[in-house]
Each structure stands twice: as structure tokens, then as C-alpha cells.
Design an enzyme around this catalytic site. Structure first.
Site, PDB file in Angstrom:
ATOM      1  N   HIS A 165       0.813  -1.220   0.000  1.00  0.00           N
ATOM      2  CA  HIS A 165       0.000   0.000   0.000  1.00  0.00           C
ATOM      3  C   HIS A 165       0.853   1.279   0.000  1.00  0.00           C
ATOM      4  O   HIS A 165       0.367   2.373  -0.288  1.00  0.00           O
ATOM      5  CB  HIS A 165      -0.934  -0.012   1.214  1.00  0.00           C
ATOM      6  CG  HIS A 165      -2.239   0.704   0.992  1.00  0.00           C
ATOM      7  ND1 HIS A 165      -2.335   1.869   0.261  1.00  0.00           N
ATOM      8  CD2 HIS A 165      -3.487   0.424   1.404  1.00  0.00           C
ATOM      9  CE1 HIS A 165      -3.596   2.278   0.247  1.00  0.00           C
ATOM     10  NE2 HIS A 165      -4.323   1.412   0.931  1.00  0.00           N
ATOM     11  N   ASP A 389     -11.876  -6.910 -18.342  1.00  0.00           N
ATOM     12  CA  ASP A 389     -12.009  -8.094 -19.179  1.00  0.00           C
ATOM     13  C   ASP A 389     -10.634  -8.413 -19.763  1.00  0.00           C
ATOM     14  O   ASP A 389     -10.099  -7.625 -20.541  1.00  0.00           O
ATOM     15  CB  ASP A 389     -13.040  -7.786 -20.272  1.00  0.00           C
ATOM     16  CG  ASP A 389     -13.313  -8.959 -21.178  1.00  0.00           C
ATOM     17  OD1 ASP A 389     -12.493  -9.904 -21.216  1.00  0.00           O
ATOM     18  OD2 ASP A 389     -14.345  -8.920 -21.869  1.00  0.00           O
TER      19      ASP A 389
END
Ligand SMILES: *[C@@H]1O[C@H](CO)[C@@H](O)[C@H](O)[C@H]1NC(C)=O
Ligand SMILES: *[C@@H]1O[C@H](CO)[C@@H](O)[C@H](O)[C@H]1NC(C)=O
Length: 448
Positions: A165, A389
Site C-alpha cells: 500500500h 475483461d
């Protein structure tokens, strides 16, 4: 691995261009360093099973290598330097092209319907579908800053990842994922924008920041206390209709000049009130709803909206249990809205300067300030999930992994049907049981 998950292979994927020597060092801000003892966030997308001709693993690896050439900080390492003169340490990211780890796994006996339980519960074995659940940011000096796990299931594929992070926040992580999926699905037909790094934007704070050495080391592993109650994870689904009703209810409860409460604020306020109602925290005690504040457009001068890095911090909306429960949904939603809108450049600067002046309690991690009266809202339904996708179909679902699990952690995702929101809640088991029997809560939620 367990839970029916078998590791097939583990390898490093490097950026396609092996000469990374022109890359700059990335210096770390207080926003980054405050996360040194934070677990790598884990996310995973569930997909249908591709055709065997798709060459899933080799295409994912090839495209990852191209994506890492653009998002080169993920392929670097954290570097720790000791400042002997004052017994402190400093950190930066060396974009050295070491690469990201790629795990290929199989779970041939697990099907999509096992993972997506009809009652909304997240099965315990789901944790094995995520990589590296014990990495903390400070480990990035020796372990990769990004780990990907691709698990082939009976009738689907789960692509999960965890990342440091300190390197990126949700905004940057989702940009990366978008680029990777585009490269994978279109090959060379995709022309991504070059990365914009944030640069140093904190006037008056010198880098590298010095941190007491003791705060930069991993705390000893906590001894599990058998008396500690266990948490469970549950998915609560808010349909477009549920959200619009909740939003109207919230807005109808506040003065007309305060209207304009958003979907996200209404859903967050509903979760906050419902969880606290069952938390067992007494009425006079304080309760907090911690929200992620993105500083990119708040600092003055503003940073580019999609510049790469970690530019967030957690800010709490605070009240008493009594007020939260008695004053209603609209009031709670307004409390959240006011917190977010009041975060100015001065607040961001104050957070950063205070942090540098008084670095302590890093090692206690996120768990330190969380008790039954606190909820933390992670991720955002504004991140687009279902357009990721990779070339054989859109995702079917998204899940967060078990890292940073504390009771009260809510991870909010875009839902699969347009305008809906999924809340993945990590709560004490008894709070879940009470929520599932709470008519007032359930009126506005669709439990899967
Ligand atoms: C690597 O890139 C740097 C800067 O971009 C350049 O100066 C150097 O000559 C390159 N090294 C090789 C071996 O190509
Ligand atoms: C929540 O959504 C479900 C499914 O659309 C619907 O049946 C239910 O009536 C909704 N409840 C409210 C209060 O919007």
C-alpha cells in the site's frame, strides 16, 4: 496451500524492458509511511473459465510483463537506509525491475457456486485463493511489492493480487489492473498513457523522513488468544432500488439546504448505524466511521487526478453511540458528508506534519485504534470492476482477501448490476447473526 488449492508454479515476472536504470527513486510521504505496518491489501476477481486455446497463464504473464513496464514501481523494491546519527531509518522505492511474483494454482474440485454462497457468507476456504496473507508494507525490502495468484477452478478462474500500500492506493491499483487487462485482451492494440508519478508535493517537510528504528520493525507475532471472538465475512448487496430508497430517506430527514446526500454516504450511514446498534458499545461511548480521503485534488496546488502512488489517509467521522442511533439515517449520512467535504489542503498538511513530528504506534497497525465502536470503510464502489475483461469474459464477482481483517472493516465494491453496491463486511460472528435478524437493517439490503 490448502482449501483444495494446489500450487502449480511460482515465478517472477519482470518488466519487458530489462533496462530500468533510468527510473527515479520514489520518496515516501507521511501518507505512505503511516502504512508501514499495514498488511498488503488483497483483492480478487472471479471469471468464467476461458477456452483452453486461450493459453491463459502464458498470456497473463506476457501481458503482466508489458503492464509492469508502464507501472514500473510495482516491479521495484522498498529500500531501507539506517541513519546512524539519530538511530532512525528512512525508506524509498527503488524501481529496479526486480519484478512481481506470479503464482499459478489449481482448485479443480472448487466451483464458482462454492465460492459464491447463496446466503452471502464468504466461505473460510476463500482465503486460500489469495496470495501472501502475511506480508506487511515494511516487508517490501525483501518481498515483491505485487503478488498475483491465478487459480484455475472447476468452472472458473480467480485472479487475485496483493500489493504494497506504500506503492499504490486503490485509484492507482485499479488503473494498473485496467491497463493489464486491456493489454491482455487486445495485445499490442492498446496504447496506454505513460505513468505520471506524484513527485514531492509537501512543502516544508524534508525527505527522506526519519523514523525511529523500532517503529520500522515487524512486531513479534501476536499470540492468538483462544478467548478472542472470531470474525466472519458476509456480502450485503444493495440494489439500485435499495440505494435510491435509502438516499431519499436520508435526504428527507435533513434540512433542505443539507440535501444532496450521495448513494455512498447513505449506504455507509446505514451500515454504520446498523452495526453499532448491535455492537454492545454503551450509549455514552464514542463511535467512529473511518473513511479514506484522497488528497490528490485537495492539496494546493492540486496533483493530477490520476497520478500514480498512494495519496490517501483515513479520517474519522465521530459521534456518540446515543446520537448516532437517535438522530437517524440522514443525520449520520450528513456527518459523513461533512467530514469528507471539510478535508482541505490544510487538513492534509496537518496530517502530514503531525505524523512527522510524532512517529509512534506504527507497530500497533490498523488494529490498534479499532474497537467495537469503530467501522472502517475501505475501497470504493466508484472503482470500475466489471469492465476488467482480460479477453475471455467479464468478471462475475469481486472479493477482498483476509488481510487487515478487523471487526468493523467494510470493503465497498461496485455491484454487478448497474448502480448497485456490494459491501463485504468483516464483523464479529455475533454481530453478523444479529444483523441477519434485524428487520430495520434488512429492509434496505438484499442478502444475496
Ligand atoms: C540503460 O538505460 C540508461 C538510461 O535510460 C542508459 O544510460 C544505459 O546506457 C542503458 N544501458 C544499457 C545496457 O542499455
Ligand atoms: C431492495 O431491493 C430488492 C430487490 O430489488 C427489493 O425486492 C426490495 O423491495 C428493496 N427494498 C427497498 C426498501 O428498497
Amino acid at each position: 496451500m490448502a482449501g483444495g488449492v494446489v500450487l502449480v508454479s511460482s515465478s517472477m515476472v519482470q518488466p519487458v524492458n530489462s533496462n530500468q536504470s533510468g527510473r527515479t527513486k520514489i520518496h515516501l510521504t507521511p501518507f505512505d509511511l503511516s502504512l508501514l505496518q499495514f498488511d498488503y491489501p488483497q483483492r480478487g476477481l472471479l471469471f468464467p473459465k476461458p477456452d483452453p486455446d486461450f493459453n491463459l497463464i502464458s498470456r497473463l504473464k506476457t501481458s503482466l510483463s508489458l503492464a509492469l513496464d508502464i507501472y514500473f514501481p510495482f516491479a521495484g523494491r522498498l529500500v531501507k537506509t539506517e541513519n546512524l546519527e539519530d538511530d532512525t531509518a528512512s525508506f524509498y522505492i527503488d524501481c529496479d525491475g526486480s519484478g512481481a511474483r506470479f503464482l499459478h494454482a489449481e482448485a479443480n474440485s472448487v466451483s464458482v457456486s462454492d465460492l459464491l454462497q447463496p446466503d452471502g457468507s464468504v466461505p473460510d476456504f476463500a482465503k486460500h485463493f489469495f496470495p501472501a496473507d502475511d506480508f506487511k508494507s515494511c516487508d517490501g525490502v525483501t518481498v515483491p511489492l505485487l503478488v498475483v495468484q491465478v487459480t484455475e477452478m472447476k468452472d472458473g478462474v480467480f485472479i487475485s493480487y496483493c500489493y504494497n500500500h506504500v506503492v499504490a492506493d486503490g485509484v492507482s491499483m485499479w488503473d494498473f489492473l485496467h491497463t493489464w487487462s486491456k493489454i491482455c485482451s487486445t495485445g499490442s492494440g492498446f496504447n496506454p498513457k505513460p505513468l505520471v508519478l506524484k513527485g514531492w508535493f509537501l512543502e516544508g517537510i524534508d525527505y527522506p523522513i526519519h523514523i525511529p528504528v523500532s517503529e520500522t520493525e515487524r512486531p513479534p507475532p501476536s499470540r492468538e488468544l483462544s478467548s478472542v471472538p472470531t470474525t466472519k465475512e458476509w456480502i450485503f448487496h444493495f440494489t439500485k432500488e435499495n440505494i435510491s430508497n435509502l438516499k431519499s430517506k436520508a435526504n428527507s430527514e435533513v434540512a433542505s439546504n443539507d440535501q444532496g446526500i450521495s448513494s455512498l454516504q447513505a449506504v455507509s450511514a446505514h451500515m454504520w448505524r446498523s452495526i453499532i446498534r448491535h455492537s454492545g458499545v454503551s450509549r455514552e461511548q464514542k463511535t467512529h466511521c473511518k473513511l479514506v480521503v484522497d488528497v490528490r485534488q485537495r492539496v494546493n496546488p492540486p496533483l493530477e487526478k490520476d497520478c500514480f502512488g498512494n495519496m490517501v489517509y483515513l479520517a474519522p467521522a465521530t459521534t456518540t453511540v446515543e446520537e448516532l442511533l437517535d438522530r437517524g439515517l440522514g443525520w449520520a449520512a450528513l456527518k459523513i458528508r461533512n467530514l469528507v467535504s471539510s478535508q482541505t489542503s490544510e487538513n492534509c498538511k496537518f496530517f502530514a506534519e503531525e505524523w512527522v513530528r510524532n512517529v509512534n504506534n506504527l507497530r500497533a497497525g490498523i488494529g490498534s485504534k479499532v474497537d467495537g465502536g469503530t467501522i472502517v470503510i475501505a475501497s470504493s464502489p466508484r472503482f470500475e470492476v466489471y469492465n476488467k475483461d482480460f479477453g475471455w469474459g467479464k468478471p462475475i464477482a469481486i472479493r477482498a482477501g483476509p488481510s487487515n481483517s478487523i471487526s468493523g472493516k467494510l470493503t465497498l465494491f461496485q455491484g454487478i448490476s448497474e448502480g448497485s453496491i456490494d459491501v463485504q463486511a468483516n464483523l464479529w460472528s455475533d454481530v453478523i447473526v444479529k444483523l441477519l435478524a434485524d428487520v430495520e437493517f434488512l429492509e434496505h439490503v438484499t442478502v444475496a
